[in-house]
Design a protein around this motif. Structure first.
Motif, mmCIF file in Angstrom:
data_model
loop_
_atom_site.group_PDB
_atom_site.id
_atom_site.type_symbol
_atom_site.label_atom_id
_atom_site.label_comp_id
_atom_site.label_asym_id
_atom_site.label_seq_id
_atom_site.Cartn_x
_atom_site.Cartn_y
_atom_site.Cartn_z
ATOM 1 N N PHE A 53 0.814 -1.215 0.000
ATOM 2 C CA PHE A 53 0.000 0.000 0.000
ATOM 3 C C PHE A 53 0.852 1.272 0.000
ATOM 4 C CE2 PHE A 53 -3.461 -2.554 2.483
ATOM 5 C CZ PHE A 53 -3.754 -3.251 1.316
ATOM 6 N N LEU A 103 -5.146 6.050 10.801
ATOM 7 C CA LEU A 103 -5.447 4.655 10.452
ATOM 8 C C LEU A 103 -4.746 4.247 9.159
ATOM 9 C CD1 LEU A 103 -9.194 4.634 11.532
ATOM 10 C CD2 LEU A 103 -7.268 3.512 12.700
ATOM 11 N N SER A 122 -2.155 1.258 8.912
ATOM 12 C CA SER A 122 -2.357 0.246 7.876
ATOM 13 C C SER A 122 -1.058 -0.024 7.122
ATOM 14 C CB SER A 122 -3.450 0.706 6.911
ATOM 15 O OG SER A 122 -4.683 0.765 7.591
ATOM 16 N N THR A 181 0.880 -3.678 7.181
ATOM 17 C CA THR A 181 1.148 -4.422 5.948
ATOM 18 C C THR A 181 2.632 -4.459 5.602
ATOM 19 O OG1 THR A 181 0.623 -2.421 4.687
ATOM 20 C CG2 THR A 181 -1.138 -4.037 4.960
ATOM 21 N N ARG A 216 6.278 -6.045 6.025
ATOM 22 C CA ARG A 216 6.695 -7.429 6.325
ATOM 23 C C ARG A 216 8.115 -7.449 6.827
ATOM 24 N NH1 ARG A 216 4.099 -11.228 1.646
ATOM 25 N NH2 ARG A 216 4.816 -12.804 3.084
ATOM 26 N N GLU A 227 2.997 -17.088 7.473
ATOM 27 C CA GLU A 227 3.383 -15.688 7.253
ATOM 28 C C GLU A 227 2.458 -15.015 6.237
ATOM 29 O OE1 GLU A 227 8.097 -16.088 8.530
ATOM 30 O OE2 GLU A 227 7.587 -15.666 6.440
ATOM 31 N N LEU A 228 2.092 -15.749 5.196
ATOM 32 C CA LEU A 228 1.151 -15.182 4.214
ATOM 33 C C LEU A 228 -0.226 -14.979 4.835
ATOM 34 C CD1 LEU A 228 2.188 -17.327 1.132
ATOM 35 C CD2 LEU A 228 2.173 -14.824 1.179
ATOM 36 N N HIS A 256 -0.114 -11.806 6.868
ATOM 37 C CA HIS A 256 -0.022 -10.637 5.980
ATOM 38 C C HIS A 256 -1.374 -10.363 5.317
ATOM 39 C CE1 HIS A 256 1.650 -7.658 3.336
ATOM 40 N NE2 HIS A 256 1.218 -8.326 2.286
ATOM 41 N N LEU A 271 -3.762 -8.860 7.873
ATOM 42 C CA LEU A 271 -3.459 -7.472 8.220
ATOM 43 C C LEU A 271 -3.744 -6.535 7.047
ATOM 44 C CD1 LEU A 271 -0.261 -8.141 10.342
ATOM 45 C CD2 LEU A 271 -2.520 -7.433 11.184
ATOM 46 N N ALA A 272 -3.571 -7.034 5.819
ATOM 47 C CA ALA A 272 -3.927 -6.214 4.652
ATOM 48 C C ALA A 272 -5.442 -6.006 4.605
ATOM 49 C CB ALA A 272 -3.425 -6.873 3.368
ATOM 50 N N HIS A 319 -7.501 -6.002 7.197
ATOM 51 C CA HIS A 319 -7.894 -5.057 8.248
ATOM 52 C C HIS A 319 -7.403 -3.644 7.938
ATOM 53 C CE1 HIS A 319 -10.171 -7.613 10.901
ATOM 54 N NE2 HIS A 319 -9.433 -8.582 10.381
ATOM 55 N N SER A 320 -6.320 -3.529 7.191
ATOM 56 C CA SER A 320 -5.867 -2.209 6.760
ATOM 57 C C SER A 320 -6.880 -1.579 5.808
ATOM 58 C CB SER A 320 -4.503 -2.322 6.085
ATOM 59 O OG SER A 320 -3.539 -2.729 7.040
ATOM 60 N N LEU A 321 -7.435 -2.397 4.934
ATOM 61 C CA LEU A 321 -8.493 -1.889 4.051
ATOM 62 C C LEU A 321 -9.669 -1.385 4.863
ATOM 63 C CD1 LEU A 321 -9.067 -4.384 1.134
ATOM 64 C CD2 LEU A 321 -7.995 -2.135 1.070
ATOM 65 N N LEU A 341 -9.677 -0.410 8.022
ATOM 66 C CA LEU A 341 -9.313 0.762 8.826
ATOM 67 C C LEU A 341 -9.282 2.033 7.975
ATOM 68 C CD1 LEU A 341 -6.417 -0.737 11.009
ATOM 69 C CD2 LEU A 341 -8.719 -0.143 11.790
ATOM 70 N N PHE A 347 -1.802 -16.074 13.351
ATOM 71 C CA PHE A 347 -3.178 -15.625 13.578
ATOM 72 C C PHE A 347 -3.855 -15.180 12.281
ATOM 73 C CE2 PHE A 347 -0.551 -11.785 14.068
ATOM 74 C CZ PHE A 347 -1.202 -10.903 13.226
#
Lengths: 349, 349
Positions: free
Chosen positions: A213, A249, A253, A257, A259, B242-243, B246, B249-250, B252-254, B256, B288
């Motif tokens: 992003f 936010l 974000s 994201t 790594r 790991e994927l 990622h 979190l991507a 949840h970033s969207l 947020l 997670f």
């Protein structure tokens, strides 16, 4: 200022700031030029006092932070020495310096101690070195130490321009609005005073290399800053608040994201976010922002700050809440106490 | 199956699933075609049993969920009726139906009850209607109800293709790997069983219209899915894990960066994230993932699931932790209990 024998010294105070429109990432790492512009408020309650003493008898620069000598090979010391070098070069000065700095708040925990620290450093060091620099020149020097420090040169509402020049000469900060022209307040909810595991500098490098992003962040930040500038100048609190939360936010974000992921929030951080939203649902206009750390800063009107402070201090996991008004420009004027405009709230010892 | 007089009925069971590579957003809202492909694991411990009874004497479709009649004008009922219409059309059937559905886990709280629910619905309804459809055809029908439901037609590791056809005919799910071929386990930490404030469907519409990161999400998801598919087929647990984090979190970033922000996490969600990372720092390979709700799902090896379950059940704010193996395909085979492979952990009553 003291100037006797081979010793020249000065002491300055600068206040921390929090960005309402955030920056993250550098367009030039060596010159420390931010990738995007940012807008902040300077905080009266969080300040750093720094004394710089150029002393011909010193064999090396020495940096003391909060009473402890920071080893010369530590990243903090190297950044301090790099800024001292810029000032020595400008002043034609050869002396090494001792730098003694003290924060009145936790260091390295997402409270922008590097902002107030480097702003105080350049004001004190340039004065001790006998330089008479404009606020713009000082902000460019401070930016070399920490980009957010460029903003702490000024009081109230401040914009730091990313600029476009390769040498960073147009990447400086300037005041948008005096704090007294729009006296908002900030409640800082401290959830954890430990030093963060990943520094902002290292985190930014990792984000720009790995977050899918990051390009969209760079692109969208321009709109965010323009809208924020307009909202600040119009003193439109709702617009400032909504943009502040969105920018926060978006920043987190980017971090999430990265790594490996940069997760600066803890349980109390999220509980505090929800407490701010609950206050707003109850009709109190208050907006959160969070930097590279777990603390939550809530932006509110002076008439609501007691209620906001009490509500946030009551959130599980919040250790205490600091209420502060907007701060003044960095200055050589260092009164013995720093109680102007700020007051402890419930939960503060 | 029952087929007497004007009544034809069937009962099916389907299991919930969690996406390791997430989707968010639609490329066609009317046909419910996801904007990006996704990869999931089907969960044995979370299931829905659904009975569909086409009855000529009924004047209208009726939907009962967990013992309560859902009003016909409720969004859930409208989606159920829409799927029944597709099946009636295909079977040349005019009868209205009563649909009775029960979850063995909280509904609408980010545990993919719509995935297991619509998968069970299409299997039961198509059987009751006398249709003999392939798993691919069933998955396309299930997708019309809920995109993630297409994945719950299958057991083990499943990919749902976004496809490119305008009519959605190539947007179906298929199994990548049988659960017995790689018997991972999942610990679901329930932090809040309340129904979420914003449904996934409404959230996705808002995100695609407002998040500055949405185009980059679409673009980067293709790589994530390809890498995830390769990691699953190679049974490379670290790469899958790991994927998975990622992608979560991507997603949840969207959320947020949607305006207004979609914040599905609570304090316990974040505490559980940190507990998973702490387990990993201690040498337990566990990862997670979180969907549009506050629950945390931890992916681990069978030999670690007891320890992971105990650790997550001990996190402040976690009400209980459900341990489950990977589930089977949706089926008309509905044994009286659903204890295969799953077991309660500490904190579960």
């Amino acid at each position: 200022m003291e100037n006797t024998g081979g010793v020249r010294s000065a002491t300055a105070r600068a206040h921390s700031n929090i960005a309402l429109a955030k920056y993250w990432g550098k367009r030039d790492a060596a010159l420390n030029i931010p990738a995007v512009s940012s807008i902040s408020v300077t905080l009266d309650g969080l300040s750093t006092d720094t004394t710089v003493r150029f002393d011909e008898s010193l064999g090396t620069d020495e940096f003391r932070l909060d009473g402890r000598l920071v080893p010369a090979d530590h990243a903090q010391s190297r950044r301090v020495v790099a800024v001292l070098e810029l000032i020595r070069e400008r002043a034609g000065l050869a002396s090494r310096a001792s730098v003694t700095s003290a924060n009145n708040f936790p260091t390295g925990a997402g409270l922008a101690s590097s902002a107030s620290g480097f702003a105080a450093l350049v004001v004190a060091a340039s004065a001790a070195a006998g330089l008479d620099l404009s606020a713009r020149e000082l902000s460019i020097l401070a930016r070399r130490g920490s980009a957010s420090a460029a903003r702490s040169l000024f009081g109230g509402f401040v914009e730091l321009h990313a600029g476009i020049a390769d040498d960073g000469s147009d990447s400086f900060a300037e005041q948008l609005l005096d704090g007294e022209a729009w006296p908002l307040e900030v409640v800082v909810a401290i959830t954890d005073s430990a030093v963060k595991a990943v520094s902002s500098t290292a985190g930014m490098q990792s984000t720009s290399a790995t977050s899918p992003f990051y390009p969209a962040w760079i692109e969208s930040s321009e709109d965010t800053v323009r809208e924020m500038r307009e909202a600040v100048l119009a003193r439109d609190f709702r617009a400032v608040g909504e943009l502040t939360e969105h920018s926060c936010l978006a920043l987190h974000s980017l971090m999430l994201t990265t790594r490996p992921a940069l997760i600066y929030w803890n349980a109390a951080t999220v509980a505090t976010i929800h407490a701010v939203r609950a206050l707003r649902a109850d009709g109190v206009p208050v907006y959160f922002t969070i930097d590279a750390g777990p603390q939550v800063k809530a932006l509110c009107r002076p008439e609501d700050s007691q209620a906001v402070g009490d509500a946030l201090a009551a959130v599980r996991g919040v250790r205490h809440a600091i209420r502060t008004g907007l701060g003044r420009a960095a200055s050589l004027d260092v009164p013995p106490t720093d109680s102007f405009h700020s007051a402890p709230t419930a939960g503060t010892s």
